[in-house]
Design an enzyme around this catalytic site. Sequence first.
Site, PDB file in Angstrom:
ATOM      1  N   TYR A 105       0.871  -1.172   0.000  1.00 45.92           N
ATOM      2  CA  TYR A 105       0.000   0.000   0.000  1.00 45.92           C
ATOM      3  C   TYR A 105       0.912   1.226   0.000  1.00 45.92           C
ATOM      4  CZ  TYR A 105      -3.513   3.392   1.584  1.00 45.92           C
ATOM      5  OH  TYR A 105      -4.334   4.489   1.697  1.00 45.92           O
ATOM      6  N   ASP A 144      -2.368  -1.320  -3.976  1.00 48.78           N
ATOM      7  CA  ASP A 144      -2.745   0.054  -4.296  1.00 48.78           C
ATOM      8  C   ASP A 144      -1.451   0.858  -4.345  1.00 48.78           C
ATOM      9  OD1 ASP A 144      -3.534   2.670  -4.371  1.00 48.78           O
ATOM     10  OD2 ASP A 144      -4.758   2.600  -2.546  1.00 48.78           O
ATOM     11  N   HIS A 242     -12.392   1.377  -4.070  1.00 48.80           N
ATOM     12  CA  HIS A 242     -11.598   0.620  -5.032  1.00 48.80           C
ATOM     13  C   HIS A 242     -12.362  -0.646  -5.411  1.00 48.80           C
ATOM     14  CE1 HIS A 242      -7.524   2.538  -4.193  1.00 48.80           C
ATOM     15  NE2 HIS A 242      -8.254   2.983  -3.186  1.00 48.80           N
TER      16      HIS A 242
END
Length: 253
Positions: A105, A144, A242
């Site tokens: 992340y 991500d 998302h």
Amino acid sequence: MRFVSWNVNGIRAILKKNFEDVFSEMDADFFSVQEIKCQEGQVDLNFPGYYSYWNYAERKGYSGVAVFTKHQPNHVYYGLGIPELDTEGRLITLEYDNFYHVTCYTPNAQSHLKRLEHRLIWEKALLEYLEKLDAKKPVIYCGDLNVAHKEIDLKNDKMNHGNPGFSDEERERMSILLDHGFIDTFRYFYPDLEHVYSWWSYRHQARKTNAGWRIDYFITSQSLASKLVDAKIHDDIMGSDHCPVSLEINWEK
């Protein structure tokens, strides 16, 4: 072998929605989640037949990643091994006989790019880390990554030029990563496919109008190119700002 990655924007929140159903339906060998926003002991989540590994941020209700896998790893590593970069629970690496699986992340540069310097320090250290892994065995890197690489990867590219996630500096770091022996698997299969995104702001009905960004990725070592089967963005799956992304690999190819 199926790999899935999803920024769930709060594991406790998405558990009240559809997470367990999606998890079951996707039947992944590896299911990675980002932005879990919880601390150890706050979530009791176990799936039969899966091992789970969690990396929590020191700050409560912030960041964090986890991986659920059917395949017990030889070793598990948390973070980059750099104390000043490892307080936010942003990285888990699972090592297997023939590959590494890395869940990430990436730090957000934030409004007015006020955290861009930290972001670029992270990117440099991350690239060095991935290169060291890749020198030993292939890497499957997902998560991500908080950047839309090219104009095709977001709806309003001109309006967002220079904004967090679409600054020249962040985009350049993605180009550098790909130039160092890695593949953006979605673009490997769909180099010219437009209007396919993985994140939509909660503002201005962005998902309804598909004003999105592609900022969730599966990136692999180039040495795995011949084994890649398909990469998908599951934009029909709701529950977070998302959607999940996935990668299929055939190790026999």
